[in-house]
Scaffold this motif. Structure first.
Motif, PDB file in Angstrom:
ATOM      1  N   GLU A  97      -9.044   1.806  -3.759  1.00 27.10           N
ATOM      2  CA  GLU A  97      -9.829   2.999  -4.087  1.00 27.10           C
ATOM      3  C   GLU A  97      -9.474   4.159  -3.162  1.00 27.10           C
ATOM      4  O   GLU A  97      -9.401   5.317  -3.590  1.00 27.10           O
ATOM      5  N   ASN A  98      -9.254   3.859  -1.883  1.00 28.01           N
ATOM      6  CA  ASN A  98      -8.901   4.911  -0.927  1.00 28.01           C
ATOM      7  C   ASN A  98      -7.512   5.472  -1.213  1.00 28.01           C
ATOM      8  O   ASN A  98      -7.275   6.675  -1.065  1.00 28.01           O
ATOM      9  N   LEU A  99      -6.590   4.599  -1.609  1.00 24.42           N
ATOM     10  CA  LEU A  99      -5.251   5.051  -1.957  1.00 24.42           C
ATOM     11  C   LEU A  99      -5.300   5.955  -3.187  1.00 24.42           C
ATOM     12  O   LEU A  99      -4.606   6.984  -3.246  1.00 24.42           O
ATOM     13  N   ASN A 100      -6.112   5.586  -4.170  1.00 26.91           N
ATOM     14  CA  ASN A 100      -6.258   6.418  -5.367  1.00 26.91           C
ATOM     15  C   ASN A 100      -6.856   7.770  -5.022  1.00 26.91           C
ATOM     16  O   ASN A 100      -6.422   8.810  -5.543  1.00 26.91           O
ATOM     17  N   THR A 101      -7.853   7.772  -4.170  1.00 27.33           N
ATOM     18  CA  THR A 101      -8.485   9.032  -3.761  1.00 27.33           C
ATOM     19  C   THR A 101      -7.480   9.942  -3.064  1.00 27.33           C
ATOM     20  O   THR A 101      -7.423  11.149  -3.334  1.00 27.33           O
ATOM     21  N   ALA A 127       0.828  -1.211   0.000  1.00 25.01           N
ATOM     22  CA  ALA A 127       0.000   0.000   0.000  1.00 25.01           C
ATOM     23  C   ALA A 127       0.858   1.255   0.000  1.00 25.01           C
ATOM     24  O   ALA A 127       0.575   2.227  -0.720  1.00 25.01           O
ATOM     25  N   ALA A 128       1.919   1.260   0.806  1.00 23.93           N
ATOM     26  CA  ALA A 128       2.782   2.438   0.883  1.00 23.93           C
ATOM     27  C   ALA A 128       3.469   2.709  -0.452  1.00 23.93           C
ATOM     28  O   ALA A 128       3.515   3.849  -0.934  1.00 23.93           O
ATOM     29  N   ASN A 129       3.988   1.674  -1.071  1.00 20.29           N
ATOM     30  CA  ASN A 129       4.702   1.859  -2.338  1.00 20.29           C
ATOM     31  C   ASN A 129       3.757   2.192  -3.486  1.00 20.29           C
ATOM     32  O   ASN A 129       4.110   2.963  -4.385  1.00 20.29           O
ATOM     33  N   TYR A 130       2.563   1.648  -3.459  1.00 17.42           N
ATOM     34  CA  TYR A 130       1.562   1.983  -4.477  1.00 17.42           C
ATOM     35  C   TYR A 130       1.205   3.470  -4.395  1.00 17.42           C
ATOM     36  O   TYR A 130       1.193   4.178  -5.413  1.00 17.42           O
ATOM     37  N   LEU A 131       0.929   3.941  -3.197  1.00 20.25           N
ATOM     38  CA  LEU A 131       0.571   5.339  -3.016  1.00 20.25           C
ATOM     39  C   LEU A 131       1.727   6.260  -3.402  1.00 20.25           C
ATOM     40  O   LEU A 131       1.534   7.299  -4.046  1.00 20.25           O
TER      41      LEU A 131
END
Length: 512
Positions: A451-455, A371-375
């Motif tokens: 979806e939350n990371l994209n937002t 999640a951290a690296n994606y964001l």
């Protein structure tokens, strides 16, 4: 929820009066049974004369709906992890499973008293004993004390254990604690409170502990080193075993700050890396609601050599019963907290570990890193700079700098953070670590959907674009929160704000 206008309901929340200001004589929400006659006299006789009130309590008179609506409106002024992502870097503000909450508030737990005989709380002691064994396995340590009430107290306990060990070995000249410049502020504070002189170790050009600096600074005065892995930048300290060897060769000890354990959970055990003392933030890694100073739990785990110095008492099991024992620990640092830790937090951690199991814990750390690296990869490089090792993946969190925006248009990290609030999103940790200008430390945790990371990434990028085109717009935000920008210098001064309320009686009315 994205807030765009100040509607009537929001305005009602902002203008919420105090309960005492809503009071109307004669209104009643609940009445207690009246004790009269002999029973009343018996009750009053139990109260010393000096403690009896001369007048009735001056409490507000309110209906039940008034009270319920008042506190519900106040709760809606707050952001919470149950409402959205709470990406405070280093805090690990993950979603908290409700099953753990339900079990932790079982009356059999909440109504037990710490002064009860151990024979009457065998179930509770069994759970605590099993939790300590689980944490021993997770950390790779020999023994665990569950007593410390928070991470900082765990640090303090670890420093006291080092001090006690030095005293037993008659090495009282070991009075220096090595602490990296990227460490959490509690590290040097805990070491100093335990009586050590704090020696700062710089980071190298990669954002890691400078090994050569450790080699040059370590001496016969070195008691130990406090180290967070991964570090505050979200980087794994690849030289940790080499550093541990340097400290051990000098006769010192290695202390593991467990603040970032969420990145290693189920994959790496700190004691296998060379650490001698480990504290674990159960309210972070093992999912208990926290914030605003509590609740917390910071169990301390140690290798076999240091077991005798742990705080007393420890929970023992003789095959038939569970009990507190301190009889075999004459070299203990002593008791560091009344009773035995924050039981509610410990219970939630037990449920969390039992619910996930070994593979589940591994999945937690894997998803947190993903999640951290994606964001991070979603953020615009025009607005945000990544200090240190730009091509190297981070672990559970990352630090970006808003310095490009400050240099171009003068907007600061605080302007970006305040603007996020207007989008209904919680800001990340800003201006920490202190070694990074305009730092924004972001930790999405494993519980956030893509979806939350994209937002969140979209909001940060959009705010960056606004900063470049209309920086004054950001400086005017937030516009849609309960309060705007506070004077942070004044707010931090203990005498600048009075939180006391005093009722002033005026002759013309009975209610003010």
């Amino acid at each position: 929820m994205i807030m765009t206008t100040r509607n009537h309901y929001q305005q009602a929340i902002w203008n919420e009066p105090l309960l005492i200001e809503q009071s109307q004589k004669g209104r009643l929400g609940h009445s207690l049974p009246r004790i009269e006659g002999t029973e009343e006299k018996k009750a009053l006789n139990c109260i010393p004369e000096l403690m009896k009130r001369e007048n009735d309590l001056d409490l507000p008179s309110l209906s039940e709906p008034q009270v319920v609506r008042h506190f519900t409106r106040l709760s809606q002024m707050n952001f919470a992890v149950d409402l959205g992502m709470y990406p405070l870097g280093s805090c690990t503000m993950k979603y908290n499973p409700k099953i753990a909450e339900c079990l932790a508030i079982n009356p059999k737990i909440t109504r037990s008293h710490p002064n009860q005989s151990p024979e009457t709380v065998q179930g509770i002691l069994k759970i605590l004993y099993e939790l300590s064994k689980m944490l021993e396995e997770i950390s790779g340590a020999k023994r665990v004390s569950l007593a410390p009430a928070a991470g900082a107290q765990g640090e303090f306990v670890g420093a006291l254990i080092m001090q006690k060990r030095n005293q037993e070995r008659e090495e009282n000249d070991r009075n220096e604690m090595l602490v990296p410049d990227s460490a959490h502020g509690t590290n040097p504070a805990s070491a100093a409170n335990a009586g050590f002189n704090v020696v700062k170790i710089p980071s190298d050009t990669e954002g890691l502990v400078d090994v050569k600096a450790v080699e040059n600074i370590v001496s016969k005065h070195t008691a130990g080193m406090m180290l967070t892995v991964p570090n505050t930048y979200g980087l794994f300290e690849k030289n940790v075993e080499q550093i541990a060897g340097i400290i051990h060769d000098a006769g010192g000890l290695m202390y593991y700050d467990g603040a970032n354990m969420n990145a290693l959970l189920g994959r790496v055990r700190p004691c296998d890396l060379g650490f001698d003392i480990v504290h674990l933030n159960l309210h972070k890694t093992f999912s208990t609601p926290h914030g605003g100073g509590g609740p917390g739990a910071g169990p301390v785990a140690v290798v076999k050599e240091l077991e005798e110095f742990l705080p007393i008492p420890l929970i023992e099991h003789d095959g038939e019963r569970y009990f507190f024992d301190e009889s075999n620990m004459p070299k203990s640092i002593g008791k560091i907290k009344d009773f035995y830790g924050n039981i509610g937090v410990l219970f939630r951690a037990y449920v969390y570990i039992m619910m996930l199991g070994e593979e589940g814990l591994r999945q937690v750390s894997g998803q947190a890193v993903l999640a951290a690296n994606y964001l991070l990869q979603k953020l615009s490089k025009k607005s945000y700079d990544l200090p240190y090792n730009q091509g190297l993946p981070r672990k559970h969190e990352f630090v970006v700098s808003a310095k490009p925006l400050r240099d171009k248009v003068g907007t600061r990290a605080t302007d970006l953070a305040k603007s996020l609030l207007d989008d209904g999103l919680h800001a990340p940790t800003i201006y920490f670590p202190l070694t990074i200008q305009e730092a924004m430390m972001i930790e999405p945790t494993e519980t956030e959907a893509v979806e939350n990371l994209n937002t969140y990434a979209g909001a940060l990028n959009r705010i960056g674009e606004i900063a470049l085109s209309n920086p004054n717009e950001l400086r005017a935000r937030p516009k849609f929160t309960t309060v705007g920008r506070l004077n942070e210098v004044q707010a931090s001064h203990p005498r600048s704000i009075s939180l006391n309320w005093r009722k002033i009686r005026i002759a013309s009315t009975s209610n003010t």
